[in-house]
Design a protein around this motif. Sequence first.
Motif, PDB file in Angstrom:
ATOM      1  N   VAL A 143       2.269   2.178  -2.912  1.00  0.00           N
ATOM      2  CA  VAL A 143       0.978   1.896  -2.450  1.00  0.00           C
ATOM      3  C   VAL A 143       0.951   2.846  -1.293  1.00  0.00           C
ATOM      4  CG1 VAL A 143      -0.748   0.502  -1.239  1.00  0.00           C
ATOM      5  CG2 VAL A 143       0.270  -0.094  -3.431  1.00  0.00           C
ATOM      6  N   ALA A 144       1.798   2.823  -0.214  1.00  0.00           N
ATOM      7  CA  ALA A 144       2.029   3.559   0.666  1.00  0.00           C
ATOM      8  C   ALA A 144       2.016   5.091   0.409  1.00  0.00           C
ATOM      9  CB  ALA A 144       3.117   3.105   1.667  1.00  0.00           C
ATOM     10  N   TRP A 145       2.766   5.369  -0.419  1.00  0.00           N
ATOM     11  CA  TRP A 145       2.802   6.778  -0.820  1.00  0.00           C
ATOM     12  C   TRP A 145       1.328   7.275  -1.394  1.00  0.00           C
ATOM     13  CZ3 TRP A 145       1.993   9.933  -4.862  1.00  0.00           C
ATOM     14  CH2 TRP A 145       2.336  11.362  -4.902  1.00  0.00           C
ATOM     15  N   THR A 146       0.850   6.608  -2.160  1.00  0.00           N
ATOM     16  CA  THR A 146      -0.620   6.907  -2.641  1.00  0.00           C
ATOM     17  C   THR A 146      -1.459   6.952  -1.774  1.00  0.00           C
ATOM     18  OG1 THR A 146       0.275   5.875  -4.814  1.00  0.00           O
ATOM     19  CG2 THR A 146      -2.172   6.419  -4.728  1.00  0.00           C
ATOM     20  N   LEU A 147      -1.533   5.882  -0.649  1.00  0.00           N
ATOM     21  CA  LEU A 147      -2.367   6.298   0.401  1.00  0.00           C
ATOM     22  C   LEU A 147      -2.077   7.187   1.561  1.00  0.00           C
ATOM     23  CD1 LEU A 147      -3.554   2.232   0.648  1.00  0.00           C
ATOM     24  CD2 LEU A 147      -4.631   4.256  -0.577  1.00  0.00           C
ATOM     25  N   GLY A 148      -0.913   7.507   1.511  1.00  0.00           N
ATOM     26  CA  GLY A 148      -0.595   8.874   2.386  1.00  0.00           C
ATOM     27  C   GLY A 148      -0.062   8.098   3.693  1.00  0.00           C
ATOM     28  N   LEU A 149       0.346   6.656   3.725  1.00  0.00           N
ATOM     29  CA  LEU A 149       0.972   5.832   4.770  1.00  0.00           C
ATOM     30  C   LEU A 149       2.302   5.615   4.734  1.00  0.00           C
ATOM     31  CD1 LEU A 149      -1.666   3.138   4.403  1.00  0.00           C
ATOM     32  CD2 LEU A 149      -2.173   4.926   5.868  1.00  0.00           C
ATOM     33  N   ALA A 150       2.780   5.445   6.014  1.00  0.00           N
ATOM     34  CA  ALA A 150       4.264   4.858   6.164  1.00  0.00           C
ATOM     35  C   ALA A 150       4.419   3.762   5.312  1.00  0.00           C
ATOM     36  CB  ALA A 150       4.498   4.952   7.740  1.00  0.00           C
ATOM     37  N   PRO A 151       5.674   3.068   5.023  1.00  0.00           N
ATOM     38  CA  PRO A 151       5.688   1.985   4.330  1.00  0.00           C
ATOM     39  C   PRO A 151       5.232   0.650   5.244  1.00  0.00           C
ATOM     40  CG  PRO A 151       7.779   3.234   3.778  1.00  0.00           C
ATOM     41  CD  PRO A 151       6.759   4.122   4.835  1.00  0.00           C
TER      42      PRO A 151
END
Length: 545
Positions: A469-477
Amino acid sequence: MVTVVPAGARPRRVAASTALRGERLYLTLGTGALALAALSLLLPSTPSYDSWAWLIWGREIVHLGLHTSTGPSWKPLPVLFTTAFAPLGAAQPDLWLVVARAGALMAVAMVFRLAYRVTRGLVSTGQTSTGPAGWAGLGPALLAGLVAAASLINSGGFIVENALGYSEGLAIALMLIAVERFLDGARRQAFVAGFLACLDRPELWFVWVPFGAWLWWRDPGSRRLVLALFVLTPVPWFLPELWGSGQLFRGVARAHHPNPGTPAFSHCPLCTVFDREAWPTLMRRVKLPAILALALAAAGLWRARGSWWRASRTPEATRARLSLVALGAAGFLWWLGIAAETQAGFAGNRRYLELGTALVAITGGVAWGWIASAAASVLGRLSLRPARSRRPRPAVALGAGLLGAVAVLVGAPPWIGRNMINLAAARHALSYQAGLRSDLAAVLARSGGAGPLVGCGTVMTEAYQVPMVAWTLGLAPGRVKPPPSHLTGTPWPDVILQDRAHPGSALLPAPGQIAAWEHAGARYGLLARTRSFTVYSTCTHRVGR
């Protein structure tokens, strides 16, 4: 009798025999493995928990903003690839899957090759290179390679874990290449390949560092290489952690906090890992012959130690026995070492055992090749002779020996079907994980994209999907939170992506937990729903399709 070799025949034969050795062989195998791995993407595919974290870290390195405070332990080897693939955007996950799966295919190929090579050395001593006698070692060697490769493929978790993008297959391939380069006398290449493998499994330092010291002593011309790699090795392991978390040994600390339910929390972690995870990974019909072959080879070396220990040139059969003993002992010691690490408080994941499994599989394959050769030798000395000749028929004896060995291998109780990997279950598990990835993309599209969700506030999802989810949203874990371990009222997340880690696992965050947050004051609206994911948000009460 002297065989006359036609002019030009020997150069052609030598050229053919050396065409696929060393670097050319690995390039050919690697190209084929990459092609097959790329074709595997036609099937439903997705990275795993660790792989998504490596993908995020690669992307963050490119943007000069690394954050490693959360997520799995740091591993330099896969992050080298994910960093190189990060500029390619959405293709990054699939490119890493191709590399990881190609590494697993290379590992299978190298297991076959080493088992074939050692068996060939054991059973072909003193035979000519042409005619029936020259082929006497080929059948047992092929049997050994096939048994070893099939045993690795059939070992617990190998297919699923490597299909999900774990890096163990790549590390096994690199380590076995290092072993073969050492056997070929290319010591410096072996040292470099070992260095790359050490970027994935730090336990290999216990072998690689002494080898480097030996190389420094025996080969003065290699000292610059040895010194450079000795100095370089800690850099990719510790400096990125210092950059990303502010803690030089964050990875070590993370490894000391295994996930609940793992062997580290059992009464005897060492016993659990060795007895319930390491030992069952291979069939008894592979492990037990491996132990027998290991003992026989060691005993033979000890009895004949006076003839080879200080000899200027070690006979081929002796080198094969030394290789067999070294590979087999290293495999069982690797299992024991991972079990001891777990006893010391480290995570004892099953995939960490795979390198030992590969080595034991090689030993078991060699054992079966040795058995077939011994059976052929016994049959050849008995009554398999033509009516008008007193010479045994090697081809008939060899065929009977091979068939007998295969019959015992397949038919020995318990029946082989009880030990084979469940391909249907593996396919179902991989399809479900791939479905999570596609459903996440679909549910985000129905929710208006990543921007509105990120802008709403904190995001929460089931723990194993946090990196995806973090990768898909462009966020850090760390910007995506896992569900709390117990019911709580505050604080509540602004966005919930609810799903199941596996088909039979609990729906998380749990409906009861969401109700508790709403009782405490949260106002969630159903934003979108797909087969695997349901999205709730406090920023809108619009019901998605």
